[in-house]
Design an enzyme around this catalytic site. Structure first.
Site, PDB file in Angstrom:
ATOM      1  N   HIS A 136       3.420  -3.473 -14.935  1.00 28.82           N
ATOM      2  CA  HIS A 136       4.621  -5.111 -14.944  1.00 28.82           C
ATOM      3  C   HIS A 136       4.813  -5.044 -13.489  1.00 28.82           C
ATOM      4  O   HIS A 136       5.192  -4.153 -13.259  1.00 28.82           O
ATOM      5  CB  HIS A 136       5.421  -4.845 -16.682  1.00 28.82           C
ATOM      6  CG  HIS A 136       6.429  -4.628 -16.721  1.00 28.82           C
ATOM      7  ND1 HIS A 136       8.055  -4.255 -15.448  1.00 28.82           N
ATOM      8  CD2 HIS A 136       6.153  -2.190 -17.064  1.00 28.82           C
ATOM      9  CE1 HIS A 136       8.467  -3.065 -15.829  1.00 28.82           C
ATOM     10  NE2 HIS A 136       7.636  -2.202 -16.549  1.00 28.82           N
ATOM     11  N   ASP A 138       7.729  -7.294 -13.657  1.00 27.10           N
ATOM     12  CA  ASP A 138       8.786  -8.131 -14.280  1.00 27.10           C
ATOM     13  C   ASP A 138       9.607  -7.068 -13.731  1.00 27.10           C
ATOM     14  O   ASP A 138       9.651  -5.334 -14.224  1.00 27.10           O
ATOM     15  CB  ASP A 138       9.163  -8.865 -14.788  1.00 27.10           C
ATOM     16  CG  ASP A 138       8.687  -7.849 -16.577  1.00 27.10           C
ATOM     17  OD1 ASP A 138       7.555  -7.294 -16.501  1.00 27.10           O
ATOM     18  OD2 ASP A 138       9.616  -8.415 -17.556  1.00 27.10           O
ATOM     19  N   ASP A 169      10.596   0.775 -11.830  1.00 23.20           N
ATOM     20  CA  ASP A 169      10.192  -0.143 -12.952  1.00 23.20           C
ATOM     21  C   ASP A 169      10.343  -1.320 -12.926  1.00 23.20           C
ATOM     22  O   ASP A 169      10.209  -2.608 -12.876  1.00 23.20           O
ATOM     23  CB  ASP A 169      11.072   0.232 -13.810  1.00 23.20           C
ATOM     24  CG  ASP A 169      11.307  -0.481 -15.295  1.00 23.20           C
ATOM     25  OD1 ASP A 169       9.760  -0.463 -15.632  1.00 23.20           O
ATOM     26  OD2 ASP A 169      12.579  -0.717 -15.472  1.00 23.20           O
ATOM     27  N   GLU A 203       7.167  -7.101 -19.423  1.00 26.18           N
ATOM     28  CA  GLU A 203       7.931  -6.143 -20.490  1.00 26.18           C
ATOM     29  C   GLU A 203       8.770  -6.188 -20.857  1.00 26.18           C
ATOM     30  O   GLU A 203       9.429  -5.550 -22.231  1.00 26.18           O
ATOM     31  CB  GLU A 203       6.739  -5.134 -19.122  1.00 26.18           C
ATOM     32  CG  GLU A 203       7.085  -3.766 -20.301  1.00 26.18           C
ATOM     33  CD  GLU A 203       8.679  -3.149 -20.105  1.00 26.18           C
ATOM     34  OE1 GLU A 203       8.812  -1.916 -21.181  1.00 26.18           O
ATOM     35  OE2 GLU A 203       9.414  -3.469 -19.043  1.00 26.18           O
ATOM     36  N   GLU A 204       9.821  -5.903 -19.186  1.00 29.87           N
ATOM     37  CA  GLU A 204      11.290  -6.229 -20.163  1.00 29.87           C
ATOM     38  C   GLU A 204      12.132  -7.370 -21.474  1.00 29.87           C
ATOM     39  O   GLU A 204      13.113  -7.716 -21.281  1.00 29.87           O
ATOM     40  CB  GLU A 204      12.034  -6.974 -18.707  1.00 29.87           C
ATOM     41  CG  GLU A 204      11.007  -4.985 -17.872  1.00 29.87           C
ATOM     42  CD  GLU A 204      12.318  -4.029 -17.879  1.00 29.87           C
ATOM     43  OE1 GLU A 204      12.813  -4.156 -18.479  1.00 29.87           O
ATOM     44  OE2 GLU A 204      12.184  -3.644 -16.519  1.00 29.87           O
ATOM     45  N   ASP A 232       5.430   4.200 -16.545  1.00 30.20           N
ATOM     46  CA  ASP A 232       6.057   3.419 -17.018  1.00 30.20           C
ATOM     47  C   ASP A 232       7.257   4.192 -17.596  1.00 30.20           C
ATOM     48  O   ASP A 232       8.184   3.272 -18.092  1.00 30.20           O
ATOM     49  CB  ASP A 232       5.889   1.725 -17.434  1.00 30.20           C
ATOM     50  CG  ASP A 232       7.357   0.885 -18.016  1.00 30.20           C
ATOM     51  OD1 ASP A 232       7.716   1.282 -16.719  1.00 30.20           O
ATOM     52  OD2 ASP A 232       7.090   0.525 -18.727  1.00 30.20           O
ATOM     53  N   HIS A 482      16.591   0.673 -14.233  1.00 32.09           N
ATOM     54  CA  HIS A 482      17.560  -0.745 -15.417  1.00 32.09           C
ATOM     55  C   HIS A 482      19.543  -0.716 -14.699  1.00 32.09           C
ATOM     56  O   HIS A 482      20.289  -1.422 -15.410  1.00 32.09           O
ATOM     57  CB  HIS A 482      17.627  -0.889 -16.946  1.00 32.09           C
ATOM     58  CG  HIS A 482      16.883  -0.854 -17.410  1.00 32.09           C
ATOM     59  ND1 HIS A 482      16.552  -0.913 -18.315  1.00 32.09           N
ATOM     60  CD2 HIS A 482      15.234  -1.317 -16.757  1.00 32.09           C
ATOM     61  CE1 HIS A 482      14.987  -1.414 -19.200  1.00 32.09           C
ATOM     62  NE2 HIS A 482      14.288  -1.512 -18.390  1.00 32.09           N
TER      63      HIS A 482
END
Length: 519
Positions: A136, A138, A169, A203-204, A232, A482
């Site tokens: 991903h 995003d 990520d 995805e997030e 991931d 994150h």
């Protein structure tokens, strides 16, 4: 005389062999016929080393795109990022389809477009295995004011670590896969496998609409896929690579206790009414004991036995308990040994209490009795716990505990939509191929690990496609996805590119051996 003749014959033979080699080299045969796969790896690795500055620059360009899928205001950035990734795949020669998705209703009631999903295909040789990579592009929200030392959207090299939102990520790993494929192309080498790419931009934000797309494409895009790879997550260590074969699931609960029609003054009515907050605190306290053991009856019934064979997988894992305490900022864990800590992180369920809605939480004291409070907690479930069974067990237990209090207040227990745990077989061919590739690049065998968090895409892809799914991380344990210190080390980014290129060679060889063995 005899020795002189033998020497003359040997000299003529060497000249003839040299001439043959020279003819083959000049005719272009040499690079394809005289080099085996190991030397091809060396060429790939050298190419990757020679172009690592370019690869870092590309990551810098990708990180600069604020593809935050959580905030609707950034949706155009997400869509733009997906299109950038699609363009890179087209440059590799892939057939790329941008699948338009539906709309998303946001909090203010507006409908906004979801970003398209990339379905890309590179190669369709029936004699080669087909590998599908999921990733991903995003990211989670990020602002320098959140506590970042650097601008989160400017990739910054500090001591060999590349800091920036999305670095690990998941933009870094996605690019590592793309760079691995580009190395074959630039060296004019045939890819040893057919490759497919499934890349999304939500995805997030719980991958809205992706499950329905995968279901629609089960008999089309995924029909000839042999192996699915996800990159991931991260290693358990900062130094030793890992392959992941399981994750925990998650289901969230809200426990609402409703009292009277309005909030009350604790001076006027405290002591003569049953307070909703007291009921709620008692219920939350009844869920788990001081050792972390969940007190809900039957909750462990679906948990697999911890066999001696499984315990052996923990023995070679590198895990420094004292360093781990420092990394997470605690003085003591609930358990003392590596096996106990990792097993309770990975293969046993846990219950965490997250907060209370409706309670006064600002500074000072507000002498109010809230009329309605909602407690929030979640359970990380493991294979092979049944999600609907867990929901029933939780509701029945809380209702029973509440009845013991003889409270006139009203109890409501609600389960949010949950995500299932995932586990796979480490004897699958792609795990063996990945382990060989890791050994080749990092000079050490990987840790075979699970992940205590929830990565819904793994179980979803495995359930729907019925294909072998593997999690193949290149990020280290301290990458801080994150967080305000998200990064990927330059070494892992470049070596990760190498290990993916090596994996493609290894899975090709192993797949051919399996086909020969089945005949």
């Amino acid at each position: 005389m005899l020795n002189r003749q033998a020497a003359s014959l040997l000299s003529e033979l060497l000249i003839m062999v040299f001439h043959i080699f020279l003819v083959m080299l000049l005719s272009g045969v040499g690079t394809s016929s005289l080099l085996n796969s190991t030397s091809l790896e060396d060429q790939l690795f050298q190419y990757i080393d020679d172009h690592q500055d370019k690869f870092v620059q590309t990551l810098k360009e990708w990180v600069a795109v604020k593809s935050d899928s959580i905030q609707p205001a950034q949706r155009s950035e997400v869509i733009g990022m997906v299109k950038i990734a699609a363009s890179r795949l087209q440059d590799l020669g892939a057939n790329v389809t941008l699948v338009n998705m539906s709309v998303q209703q946001v909090l203010d009631g507006r409908n906004i477009s979801l970003p398209p999903v990339i379905l890309a295909e590179l190669g369709e040789d029936p004699l080669k295995p087909t590998v599908c990579f999921y990733g991903h592009v995003d990211v989670m929200p990020a602002n320098k004011s959140d506590g970042w030392e650097t601008d989160p959207y400017i990739l910054t090299d500090i001591g060999g670590n590349l800091y920036g939102r999305g670095a690990t990520d998941n933009k870094g790993p996605v690019l590592a896969w793309i760079h691995a494929v580009s190395a074959f192309k630039e060296l004019r080498k045939d890819l040893p496998v057919n490759l497919k790419f499934l890349i999304e931009g939500m995805e997030e934000a719980i991958s809205i609409g992706l499950k329905e797309l995968v279901e629609r494409e089960k008999e089309q895009f995924f029909s000839n896929v042999d192996y699915i790879v996800i990159s991931d997550n991260t290693w358990l260590s900062t130094e030793k690579p890992a392959l992941t074969y399981g994750t925990r699931g998650n289901v969230g609960f809200s426990v609402e206790v409703q009292g009277g029609e309005r909030d009350l003054h604790s001076g006027a009515l405290g002591g003569i009414v049953q307070e909703p907050m007291s009921d709620l605190i008692a219920l939350l306290d009844s869920l788990v004991d001081s050792s972390g053991h969940i007190l809900i009856p039957g909750i462990y019934d679906g948990v697999d036995d911890f066999t001696e064979e499984e315990k052996k997988l923990y023995e070679p894992i590198e895990f420094d308990i004292e360093q781990y305490k420092i990394d997470v900022g605690v003085k003591k864990f609930l358990y003392d040994t590596k096996e106990e800590i990792l097993s309770h992180l990975w293969r046993f369920p846990s219950l965490s209490i997250h907060g209370i809605e409706g309670a006064f939480h600002e500074k000072g004291i507000k002498t109010v009795i809230p009329s309605r409070v909602i407690g929030k907690f979640s359970i990380r479930q493991v294979p092979h716990m049944n999600l609907s069974t867990v929901e029933c067990q939780v509701k029945q237990y809380l209702e029973k505990e509440f009845s013991k209090r003889n409270s006139p207040n009203k109890l409501t227990v609600h389960a949010e939509e949950g995500a299932s745990p995932w586990i796979t077989n480490i004897s699958d061919p792609q795990y063996k191929a990945a382990a060989k590739a890791i050994k080749r690049v990092f000079k050490k065998d990987p840790d075979m690990i699970r992940d205590g968090s929830t990565i819904p895409i793994a179980q979803m892809l495995q359930d729907i496609t019925k294909k072998s799914v593997m999690m193949f991380p290149i990020g280290a344990a301290d990458d801080g996805e994150h967080s305000q210190k998200e990064k990927i080390s330059r070494k892992n980014y470049i070596d990760g590119t190498k290990v993916f290129s090596s994996f493609l060679l290894e899975i090709s060889k192993l797949h051919k051996e399996l086909l020969r063995g089945s005949k």
